[in-house]
Design a protein around this motif. Structure first.
Motif, short mmCIF file in Angstrom:
data_model
loop_
_atom_site.label_atom_id
_atom_site.label_comp_id
_atom_site.label_asym_id
_atom_site.label_seq_id
_atom_site.Cartn_x
_atom_site.Cartn_y
_atom_site.Cartn_z
N SER A 185 -15.57 -35.77 20.41
CA SER A 185 -15.98 -34.87 19.67
C SER A 185 -15.11 -33.42 20.14
N ASN A 186 -14.86 -32.67 17.93
CA ASN A 186 -14.57 -31.65 17.65
C ASN A 186 -15.14 -30.80 17.43
N PRO A 187 -16.13 -30.32 18.29
CA PRO A 187 -17.17 -29.23 17.81
C PRO A 187 -16.35 -27.39 17.28
N PRO A 188 -17.92 -26.91 16.37
CA PRO A 188 -17.40 -26.11 16.26
C PRO A 188 -17.08 -25.07 17.22
N TYR A 189 -16.04 -24.48 17.99
CA TYR A 189 -15.87 -24.03 18.87
C TYR A 189 -15.15 -22.76 18.93
N ILE A 190 -15.54 -21.97 17.77
CA ILE A 190 -14.73 -20.69 17.88
C ILE A 190 -16.43 -19.73 17.64
N LYS A 191 -15.98 -18.73 19.15
CA LYS A 191 -17.06 -17.45 18.96
C LYS A 191 -17.12 -17.34 17.66
N LYS A 192 -18.76 -16.87 17.25
CA LYS A 192 -19.38 -16.47 16.47
C LYS A 192 -18.42 -15.02 15.38
N ASN A 193 -18.42 -14.34 16.74
CA ASN A 193 -18.04 -12.24 15.87
C ASN A 193 -16.05 -13.09 15.93
N PHE A 194 -15.16 -13.82 16.50
CA PHE A 194 -14.25 -13.78 16.55
C PHE A 194 -14.34 -14.94 14.76
N LEU A 195 -14.59 -15.46 14.60
CA LEU A 195 -14.45 -16.69 12.46
C LEU A 195 -14.26 -14.95 11.83
N LYS A 196 -14.39 -13.66 11.45
CA LYS A 196 -13.75 -13.10 10.79
C LYS A 196 -12.64 -12.67 11.26
N CYS A 197 -12.23 -12.67 12.24
CA CYS A 197 -10.83 -12.28 12.66
C CYS A 197 -9.74 -13.96 12.35
N VAL A 207 -17.92 -23.08 7.75
CA VAL A 207 -18.35 -22.43 9.06
C VAL A 207 -19.25 -23.44 9.92
N GLU A 208 -19.99 -24.11 9.39
CA GLU A 208 -21.10 -25.47 10.70
C GLU A 208 -19.58 -26.34 11.14
N ALA A 209 -18.29 -26.15 10.28
CA ALA A 209 -17.59 -26.32 11.50
C ALA A 209 -16.45 -26.03 12.41
N LEU A 210 -17.49 -24.75 12.41
CA LEU A 210 -16.16 -23.51 13.47
C LEU A 210 -16.96 -23.38 14.20
N ASP A 211 -18.45 -22.82 13.80
CA ASP A 211 -19.12 -21.50 14.22
C ASP A 211 -19.43 -22.33 15.68
N GLY A 212 -19.57 -21.76 16.74
CA GLY A 212 -19.59 -22.26 18.21
C GLY A 212 -20.79 -21.01 18.40
N GLY A 213 -21.30 -20.70 17.81
CA GLY A 213 -22.31 -19.82 18.44
C GLY A 213 -21.39 -18.63 19.45
N ILE A 214 -22.19 -17.02 19.84
CA ILE A 214 -22.44 -16.30 20.36
C ILE A 214 -21.13 -16.84 21.30
N ASP A 215 -21.33 -17.93 22.30
CA ASP A 215 -19.85 -17.45 23.53
C ASP A 215 -18.96 -18.89 22.93
N GLY A 216 -19.71 -19.14 21.87
CA GLY A 216 -17.94 -20.53 21.58
C GLY A 216 -18.40 -22.07 21.60
N LEU A 217 -19.10 -21.88 22.67
CA LEU A 217 -20.19 -22.81 23.49
C LEU A 217 -21.25 -23.00 23.38
N GLU A 218 -22.10 -23.56 22.36
CA GLU A 218 -23.69 -23.88 22.21
C GLU A 218 -23.24 -25.02 21.58
N GLU A 219 -22.49 -25.85 21.02
CA GLU A 219 -22.84 -26.66 20.58
C GLU A 219 -21.90 -27.57 21.69
N THR A 220 -21.04 -27.22 21.86
CA THR A 220 -20.54 -28.23 23.07
C THR A 220 -21.49 -28.22 24.42
N ARG A 221 -22.05 -27.69 24.55
CA ARG A 221 -23.41 -27.14 25.27
C ARG A 221 -24.11 -29.01 24.96
N LYS A 222 -24.46 -28.54 24.10
CA LYS A 222 -25.64 -29.21 23.30
C LYS A 222 -25.19 -30.97 23.59
N ILE A 223 -23.83 -31.45 22.98
CA ILE A 223 -22.80 -32.63 22.84
C ILE A 223 -22.91 -33.12 24.41
#
Ligand code: GLN
Length: 279
Positions: A185-197, A207-223
């Motif tokens: 898996s190459n999950p979305p792993y960018i921190k939500k707040n960092f996306l706009k930077c 955005v679904e392919a990039l946004d990893g939630g607040i800590d960037g690891l939400e999807e990684t954790r689930k996976i």
């Protein structure tokens, strides 16, 4: 107008708008507009461009001025050894992700047959590159986006590996089919707040392919948690990670019964991929 004049004009517009690779981009977009390769362009600088093609070229240049990525304008991207169909519904394949393919092939070089699962299959570039190289491997790809599944299906047909690939529309929480020797898996792993930077180009990507939630690891954790159920004993899990996520991801893996086999660096020498084995 001839090809050379149009090319130079396009180049100048891109340069004035601070597009870094103005020369190359203008050439690629010309190639797209007139449906000819680079060689034809070089050999036919003085040839006149059809009005319709010139209009298309001007349009492509204006889209590039808005920072739309070249791959979305040409609808294709080279990855590994193959060309993939790409559109705005899938993440553009990155050269750094080729490192993942290289490692999977290296670690499976003595395996005759394997069952692979890719979580978040996108354009299909990772799993399809592997299936193309390994004729006895079978793949399953899941994604939450129906449009991306369509793209990966077309790519599987283009590469002639469609008979060895199954695709499912599903998120990871609801997927319970099969047991796998290898999960990628190459999950979305960018921190939500960092996306706009991030650079403007990236704002065109899903955005679904990039946004990893607040800590960037939400999807990684689930996976990781779900993979520990879907993977066979001694099966491999290959995960792409952000450059600063190694330690956190290692911990999640270890807490879920995985042993860390290897951490792989990308082309810029950043940690980019963790290979682990289910104990
Ligand atoms: N490597 C991508 C980037 O830097 C991020 C992809 C991802 O979140 N999986 O834009």
């Amino acid at each position: 107008m001839d090809i050379e004049t149009a090319l130079k004009k396009g180049q100048l517009i891109l340069k004035d708008n601070k597009i870094k690779s103005a020369e190359l981009d203008s050439e690629i977009l010309m190639s797209q507009a007139i449906r000819k390769d680079k060689r034809y362009i070089i050999l036919n600088y003085n040839k006149k461009i059809k009005k319709k093609d010139l209009k298309y070229f001007d349009f492509l240049i204006q889209e590039r001025v808005k920072k739309k990525p070249i791959a979305y304008l040409t609808k294709k991207k080279d990855f590994w050894k193959y060309e993939f169909l790409i559109d705005k519904n899938v993440l553009i394949p990155r050269p750094d992700t080729e490192v993942l393919v290289e490692q999977i092939l290296e670690l499976t070089k003595n395996k005759a047959s394997m069952r692979l699962l890719e979580i978040g299959v996108g354009s299909g570039c990772i799993i399809l590159s592997i299936l193309k190289e390994k004729k006895k491997f079978f793949g399953t790809g899941i994604d939450i986006s129906t449009k991306s599944l369509k793209i990966s299906e077309i790519n599987s047909l283009k590469l002639g590996v469609n008979r060895r690939l199954k695709l499912f529309k599903s998120n990871i929480d609801n997927f319970n089919i099969g047991k796998y020797d290898l999960i990628i898996s190459n999950p979305p792993y960018i921190k939500k707040n960092f996306l706009k930077c991030l650079e403007k180009d990236i704002s065109f990507e899903p955005v679904e392919a990039l946004d990893g939630g607040i800590d960037g690891l939400e999807e990684t954790r689930k996976i990781i948690i779900k993979s520990s159920e879907l993977i066979k004993k001694k099966g491999y899990l290959f995960l792409e990670i952000g450059f600063d996520q190694k330690n956190k991801v290692k911990k999640i893996l270890e807490n879920n019964g995985f042993y860390i086999k290897k951490v792989i660096k990308d082309l810029s020498n950043h940690d980019r991929c963790i290979v682990s084995i289910k104990i």
